[in-house]
Motif scaffolding. Structure first.
Motif: not given
Length: 233
Positions: A96-97, A108-110, A143-144, A150-152
């Motif tokens: 997506s990027n 970092l977001n995860k 979205i990514t 959502i995964e974490n």
């Protein structure tokens, strides 16, 4: 390396500049309805439009040309592209990027999502800002980011413009002239706010990452991501 540019808009032109500066040759510049011989290229880079992306990717895979795609808004067909790539033993990367900085931001977001998952006093929200010519909303990058949360965490979905709830992540999408891309993730509580943010100053980072991915995928077989290219995460 001989490169096919599938989509010759602003991103395609930026990729062309960087590819040439790194010693590569552009052998195909494709607009939406052009007929091309993709076999002339060593690798293809697709930054087209949602309606054209899957056709472009399939044409590359069917002709044994590795393909890098950064087009968003076509992912209903992503599993089909993966299946075709596996069947034909091709090589394919979707991201997506492609910005190196954004892919670090994804990680970092995860990590932040994992740390915040059990802190019920904080509500998460996201915002993305892009130029007015961007066709899809929210952005693929947003979205990514949401999928990474959502995964974490216990979150189940993302929703455009929604109000934060126990299950959803609200994403606000804004369109402002000449903004390459800004993405912000907030965790808000009554006492404070935690914020992480990525601001693109221009398109060069996206274009450079796509060219790096194209260089990396040569002579490989399989379906990959930018985590593979950059060896992160």
């Amino acid at each position: 390396m001989k490169i096919a540019l599938l989509g010759y808009g602003r991103m395609g032109k930026e990729i062309e500049k960087i590819a040439i500066s790194r010693g590569h040759e552009i052998v195909i510049r494709k607009d939406v309805d052009d007929t091309i011989d993709i076999s002339l290229a060593d690798v293809a880079i697709d930054f087209s439009i949602p309606d054209a992306a899957f056709k472009n990717i399939s044409n590359c895979i069917n002709n044994n040309v590795p393909v890098i795609s950064g087009t968003t808004g076509w992912l209903d067909n992503y599993k089909d592209a993966v299946a075709l790539c596996e069947e034909k033993k091709g090589a394919f990367i979707y991201a997506s990027n492609y910005s190196v900085g954004v892919n670090i931001f994804f990680e970092l977001n995860k990590q932040l999502a994992k740390m915040m998952a059990t802190l019920e006093d904080y509500n998460i929200s996201m915002e993305e800002i892009h130029h007015t010519k961007k066709l899809d909303a929210p952005s693929g990058t947003a979205i990514t980011l949401a999928e990474g949360v959502i995964e974490n965490s216990s979150k189940k979905n993302w929703e455009l413009g929604a109000i934060s709830s126990e299950e959803n992540i609200p994403i606000v999408a804004k369109r402002i002239p000449d903004v390459p891309g800004t993405h912000t993730v907030w965790y808000n509580s009554e006492v404070d706010t935690i914020e992480i943010k990525h601001t693109a100053h221009n398109r060069k980072g996206f274009a450079l990452g796509a060219v790096i991915a194209a260089e990396w995928i040569l002579d490989k077989t399989g379906v990959f991501t930018m985590k593979d290219v950059l060896n992160i995460g």
